[in-house]
Design a protein around this motif. Sequence first.
Motif, short mmCIF file in Angstrom:
data_model
loop_
_atom_site.label_atom_id
_atom_site.label_comp_id
_atom_site.label_asym_id
_atom_site.label_seq_id
_atom_site.Cartn_x
_atom_site.Cartn_y
_atom_site.Cartn_z
N PRO A 193 -0.49 9.27 14.12
CA PRO A 193 -1.76 9.93 13.82
C PRO A 193 -2.63 9.05 12.93
CG PRO A 193 0.02 10.92 12.55
CD PRO A 193 0.66 9.97 13.53
N LYS A 194 -3.93 9.20 13.06
CA LYS A 194 -4.85 8.36 12.30
C LYS A 194 -4.63 8.53 10.80
CE LYS A 194 -9.72 7.10 11.78
NZ LYS A 194 -11.12 7.39 12.20
N GLU A 195 -4.26 9.73 10.37
CA GLU A 195 -4.04 9.97 8.94
C GLU A 195 -2.93 9.08 8.39
OE1 GLU A 195 -4.11 12.28 11.26
OE2 GLU A 195 -6.03 13.29 10.85
N LEU A 196 -1.88 8.87 9.20
CA LEU A 196 -0.78 8.01 8.76
C LEU A 196 -1.24 6.56 8.67
CD1 LEU A 196 2.19 7.56 8.04
CD2 LEU A 196 2.70 7.46 10.50
N LEU A 197 -2.02 6.11 9.64
CA LEU A 197 -2.53 4.74 9.61
C LEU A 197 -3.44 4.52 8.41
CD1 LEU A 197 -3.36 4.25 13.41
CD2 LEU A 197 -1.27 3.61 12.19
N GLU A 198 -4.28 5.51 8.11
CA GLU A 198 -5.17 5.40 6.95
C GLU A 198 -4.37 5.35 5.66
OE1 GLU A 198 -9.17 7.74 8.57
OE2 GLU A 198 -7.55 8.87 7.61
N ALA A 199 -3.34 6.19 5.57
CA ALA A 199 -2.52 6.20 4.36
C ALA A 199 -1.79 4.86 4.19
CB ALA A 199 -1.51 7.34 4.43
N TYR A 200 -1.32 4.30 5.31
CA TYR A 200 -0.63 3.01 5.21
C TYR A 200 -1.60 1.91 4.80
CZ TYR A 200 2.13 -1.07 6.21
OH TYR A 200 2.79 -2.27 6.08
N ALA A 201 -2.78 1.88 5.40
CA ALA A 201 -3.77 0.87 5.04
C ALA A 201 -4.14 0.98 3.56
CB ALA A 201 -5.01 1.00 5.91
N ASN A 202 -4.27 2.20 3.07
CA ASN A 202 -4.62 2.41 1.66
C ASN A 202 -3.49 2.05 0.71
OD1 ASN A 202 -7.26 3.30 2.11
ND2 ASN A 202 -6.61 5.41 2.46
N SER A 203 -2.25 2.01 1.21
CA SER A 203 -1.12 1.64 0.35
C SER A 203 -1.19 0.18 -0.07
CB SER A 203 0.20 1.90 1.08
OG SER A 203 0.46 0.89 2.06
N GLY A 204 -1.87 -0.65 0.73
CA GLY A 204 -2.01 -2.06 0.41
C GLY A 204 -0.84 -2.93 0.82
N GLU A 205 0.20 -2.33 1.38
CA GLU A 205 1.39 -3.12 1.72
C GLU A 205 1.09 -4.18 2.79
OE1 GLU A 205 5.82 -1.75 2.31
OE2 GLU A 205 4.81 -1.67 4.25
N GLY A 206 0.20 -3.86 3.71
CA GLY A 206 -0.04 -4.77 4.83
C GLY A 206 -1.14 -5.78 4.60
N VAL A 207 -1.76 -5.77 3.42
CA VAL A 207 -2.94 -6.62 3.21
C VAL A 207 -2.61 -8.10 3.29
CG1 VAL A 207 -4.66 -7.30 1.49
CG2 VAL A 207 -4.24 -4.89 1.93
N ASP A 208 -1.43 -8.51 2.83
CA ASP A 208 -1.10 -9.94 2.86
C ASP A 208 -0.13 -10.28 3.98
OD1 ASP A 208 1.19 -8.78 1.81
OD2 ASP A 208 1.62 -10.48 0.49
N ARG A 209 -0.13 -9.47 5.06
CA ARG A 209 0.78 -9.70 6.17
C ARG A 209 -0.01 -9.89 7.46
NH1 ARG A 209 5.67 -7.73 3.76
NH2 ARG A 209 5.09 -7.52 1.58
N ALA A 210 0.44 -10.83 8.28
CA ALA A 210 -0.19 -11.02 9.58
C ALA A 210 -0.12 -9.73 10.38
CB ALA A 210 0.52 -12.14 10.34
N GLY A 211 -1.26 -9.33 10.94
CA GLY A 211 -1.31 -8.10 11.71
C GLY A 211 -1.51 -6.86 10.88
N GLY A 212 -1.39 -6.99 9.55
CA GLY A 212 -1.64 -5.86 8.67
C GLY A 212 -0.51 -4.87 8.54
N PHE A 213 0.72 -5.28 8.90
CA PHE A 213 1.86 -4.39 8.70
C PHE A 213 3.04 -5.20 8.21
CE2 PHE A 213 2.15 -5.85 13.06
CZ PHE A 213 3.49 -6.10 13.27
N ALA A 214 3.88 -4.56 7.41
CA ALA A 214 5.01 -5.25 6.78
C ALA A 214 6.32 -4.75 7.34
CB ALA A 214 4.98 -5.03 5.27
N VAL A 215 7.15 -5.69 7.72
CA VAL A 215 8.53 -5.41 8.08
C VAL A 215 9.35 -6.33 7.21
CG1 VAL A 215 10.22 -5.34 9.93
CG2 VAL A 215 7.83 -4.91 10.44
N GLN A 216 9.99 -5.80 6.19
CA GLN A 216 10.56 -6.67 5.19
C GLN A 216 11.99 -6.30 4.84
OE1 GLN A 216 7.62 -5.84 2.17
NE2 GLN A 216 9.03 -4.54 1.07
N VAL A 217 12.66 -7.26 4.19
CA VAL A 217 14.03 -7.06 3.74
C VAL A 217 14.01 -6.78 2.25
CG1 VAL A 217 16.29 -8.11 3.49
CG2 VAL A 217 14.91 -8.59 5.50
N PRO A 218 14.55 -5.67 1.78
CA PRO A 218 14.57 -5.39 0.36
C PRO A 218 15.35 -6.45 -0.40
CG PRO A 218 15.19 -3.45 1.63
CD PRO A 218 15.17 -4.60 2.57
N LYS A 219 14.93 -6.75 -1.61
CA LYS A 219 15.60 -7.75 -2.43
C LYS A 219 17.04 -7.34 -2.70
CE LYS A 219 14.85 -10.53 -6.58
NZ LYS A 219 14.02 -10.72 -7.77
#
Length: 270
Positions: A193-219
């Motif tokens: 849903p668009k609300e989820l995409l908006e919430a994710y974009a506003n979280s800032g997690e994807g701002v420094d990732r190619a494509g705007g989304f993060a798939v990462q390994v926890p430290k």
Amino acid sequence: MNFFRSSKPIELPKHNCVLPHALRVPSLEKLVGKRVVLASNSPRRKEILRTVGLEPEIVPSTFEEDLSHGQFEDLHEYPVATATHKAVEVYQRLVSESPEDSPDLVIAADTVVLTHPPPGLDSVPFEHEGSVHQEVLEKPSSKQDNLRMLLDLNCAICEVVTGVSLVYPVLEAPGYKIKSLDERTLVHFADNPKELLEAYANSGEGVDRAGGFAVQVPKCECLCSSIQGLGGLLIRKVDGDYQNVVGFPVASFFKFLEVLCEEEDDFLEV
């Protein structure tokens, strides 16, 4: 008599990027005592390599990463070209700064997301053929740009492509050789849903990732085959190398090292 003490001090190698837990395979054994440099400041790439026993020196590239997408007939060549420029820039700079301690190997990588992968790839339905022109998605310029990317990717398949380039010294001009590979992974977005995409974009997690989304390994956790991070909420399935989506295709990288050790007589021999 003390059998455990010697008057001669033990000489440790000046450079050693191979960690004690690394597998004893020819490609890694050849890196022992070598000056190996990662031309990236990415904590994700550093952590992936460290997990498998490789801890290169970190020297970020100053290359502007401003190549025009339009000059590439095949967009898969774009991240490879960018990675090559990064690796060459760092290699030449380090040789100039310290010719007596020049690097034995410089590793560089660049990851982009391509929208609408061509049909014929695994899990890409043929009915999508010719539907939409592929676009290169790099890091979003803002949260609004991040949302634009996510809306385009939503309920669709994108292709994560990482170009990896290696530069190492040789005797013939120009004094170094370049070897490159690219790894491609398909990422299937859920119907979010668009609300989820908006919430994710506003979280800032994807701002420094190619494509705007993060798939990462926890430290401090081992690499695994599941989606990690908030971006995992948006993803339905990954086809291919998961670590490539995180930021570095380490399995293909080590296979590539093995091939170079077997087939290139001058690899790490100068």
